[in-house]
Design a protein around this motif. Structure first.
Motif: not given
Length: 425
Positions: A24-29, A132-154
Motif C-alpha cells: 500500500y506504500l505504492g498505492r497510497f503514495n 484450516e484455510r481461514g487461518k492462512g487467509i486471515g493472517i494474509a488479510n491481517f497484514f493487508s489491513g495493517m498496510s493502511h497504517a504502514t502506508a501512513y506511518l512510514i
C-alpha cells in the motif's frame, strides 16, 4: 500432514504477507503526497480527483484480467511482475513535472498493483486446505489491513525526520523497502507442492472435488472460467457483498472524519482516526473472523457476513449520538473489525469456488467488484451529501449499504446449518 509441506506453506504465507504489508506504500503514495504535489505541479482540484481515482479504476479492471493470468502463467510470477513494476512506476512519479504524466503512470500502477493480491490468493490456494484455510487467509488479510497504517506511518516518519525533504523522495525510499521484501518473497516462497517433490493436499469435501474436476475440464480446453462462475446465481450476490463492503470501507475512511471535522469542529477526531484506529480494527477483525469462517466449526460464511453487516449497521446508527472521543474511537475500531472481517471471507469463498484451478480468477472477479465499489464511493457520497446539503447523509448512506449487505448475506447463507466439531483435513 508432512512436516516439509507445513514448513513450505508457512514460509510462502509469511513472506507474501510481510511483503504485502508494504504494497500500500505504492498505492497510497499519491494520496499522501497530493497536497504537496499539487502546489509544486500546479494541479487543480479536478485533476487531483482524476489522479486519486485513477489507481482504483485501473486496479478494478486489472483484477478481472490478472486473476486469470495468475492461474495460467503462475501466481508467483504474477506477484513479482506486479510488485517490481509498481516499484518502478512509483519511482517514475518522482521525476515528473506534468500532471498528465503522473495520471498515466498512476493508471498503469493500479493495473500492476492488482496483480499482487489475486496472485497471493492463487498461491495460498495450493497450500491451505479446507478446515484450516481461514487461518492462512486471515493472517494474509491481517497484514493487508495493517498496510493502511504502514502506508501512513512510514511516509509520515520520513517527513518528520526530514521536514525539508522533497515529496519526490517519498516515491523512492519506501519503494526500496518494498523491493527488499519482494526479493525475500521471490527467494523463499514456493508456488506449488510439486516444486519441492511434495504431494498436493487431498480435498475431502465431495462437492469441492466435483467442482475442481469440472474446472479442470474447462482449464484443459484452454477456456476461461468466467462463464462458469457467473452461471452460479449466488456468485453474483457475493460480488454484491464485495462492492457494498468496499463502498462502506472507503466511506468510513474518507467521510466520517470529514463529518466530525466540519460538523463538530474537529474536536472529537484527529487524523489518526482513519490512519491508525480503523486499520488496526480492520486487521484484527479479518484475522479473527476469517479464521473462524474458514474452520468446520461453523461452516456458513453467509451467516457471518449477515451478522457482521448487522453490527456495522448498528454502530452507524449510534455514531451521530456519540460525543466522547474514546467512545467514537472504540466504535470506529469495531466497525472496521466487522467490515474487514467480511472482506476476508470473500477470499475464502474465492478459493472454495475456484479450487486449485481458478482461485485467482474468482478472487480477481470479487476484487474487481470491490474496487468498482471504491470508485463508486468517490461519486456516491459527495452526490448524496450535495443533494441533501447535510453531512448527516454519510450515516444514512452507510446504513443503507449495511442493510444491503445483510440481505446479500441472508441470500448466500446455507440453510439448516448445524455446528459440528472442527475436523482438520
Amino acid at each position: 500432514m508432512d512436516k516439509k509441506f507445513s514448513q513450505c506453506k508457512w514460509i510462502s504465507l509469511l513472506t507474501f504477507a510481510l511483503m504485502y504489508n508494504l504494497v500500500y506504500l505504492g498505492r497510497f503514495n499519491v494520496n499522501n503526497m497530493l497536497d504537496i504535489m499539487s502546489r509544486d505541479l500546479d494541479i487543480t482540484a479536478v485533476r487531483e480527483e482524476m489522479i486519486a481515482m485513477s489507481v482504483f479504476i485501473s486496479y478494478a479492471l486489472g483484477s478481472f484480467i490478472n486473476g486469470y493470468l495468475a492461474d495460467r502463467i503462475g501466481a508467483k510470477k504474477v506477484i513479482i511482475i506486479g510488485g517490481v513494476m509498481s516499484v518502478f512506476l512509483n519511482m517514475a512519479v518522482a521525476f515528473q513535472n506534468n500532471w498528465a504524466a503522473v495520471l498515466m503512470i498512476w493508471l498503469a500502477n493500479g493495473y500492476f498493483q492488482s496483480m499482487i493480491w489475486v496472485g497471493g490468493i492463487a498461491l495460498l490456494a495450493n497450500w491451505w486446505t479446507q478446515g484450516e484455510r481461514g487461518k492462512g487467509i486471515g493472517i494474509a488479510n491481517f497484514f493487508s489491513g495493517m498496510s493502511h497504517a504502514t502506508a501512513y506511518l512510514i511516509p509520515a516518519a520520513l517527513m518528520a525526520a526530514w521536514p525539508d525533504m522533497d515529496w519526490r523522495v517519498n516515491f523512492i525510499l519506501p519503494m526500496l523497502i518494498l523491493l527488499a521484501f519482494l526479493y525475500l518473497f521471490g527467494v523463499a516462497a514456493v508456488e506449488k507442492p510439486e516444486e519441492r517433490g511434495l504431494l498436493d493436499y487431498e480435498i475431502k469435501n465431495h462437492r469441492h472435488q466435483a467442482r475442481e474436476q469440472a474446472l479442470l475440464r474447462i482449464s484443459n480446453r484452454k477456456q476461461g472460467p468466467w462463464r462458469y462462475f457467473f452461471s452460479q446465481k449466488k456468485f453474483w450476490w457475493w460480488c454484491g457483498i464485495a462492492m457494498l463492503s468496499s463502498i462502506c470501507r472507503y466511506g468510513l475512511l474518507n467521510w466520517i472524519p470529514l463529518y466530525y471535522e466540519e460538523e463538530r469542529g474537529g474536536q472529537i477526531l484527529s487524523s489518526t482516526f482513519s490512519n491508525l484506529t480503523l486499520p488496526i480494527g480492520m486487521a484484527f477483525g479479518t484475522l479473527i473472523i476469517t479464521w473462524i469462517a474458514g474452520t468446520k466449526l461453523f461452516n456458513n460464511k453467509g451467516i457471518i457476513v449477515t451478522a457482521m453487516a448487522a453490527v456495522c449497521g448498528t454502530l452507524v446508527v449510534i455514531f451521530p449520538m456519540i460525543e466522547d472521543t474514546r467512545a467514537v474511537l472504540v466504535g470506529i475500531f469495531f466497525t472496521g473489525f466487522a467490515l474487514y472481517g467480511i472482506n476476508g471471507i470473500l477470499w475464502l469463498h474465492a478459493i472454495d469456488q475456484g479450487c486449485r484451478v481458478f482461485p485467482g480468477s474468482a478472487a480477481g472477479i470479487l476484487n474487481g467488484f470491490a474496487y468498482l465499489g471504491a470508485c463508486a464511493e468517490g461519486v456516491l457520497f459527495p452526490a448524496v451529501m450535495g443533494f441533501f446539503d447535510d453531512k448527516m447523509a454519510v450515516f444514512v448512506i452507510m446504513e443503507g449499504l449495511c442493510i444491503g449487505m445483510v440481505i446479500c448475506g441472508m441470500v448466500v447463507s446455507k440453510k439448516n446449518t448445524v455446528v459440528i466439531p472442527e475436523v482438520r483435513e
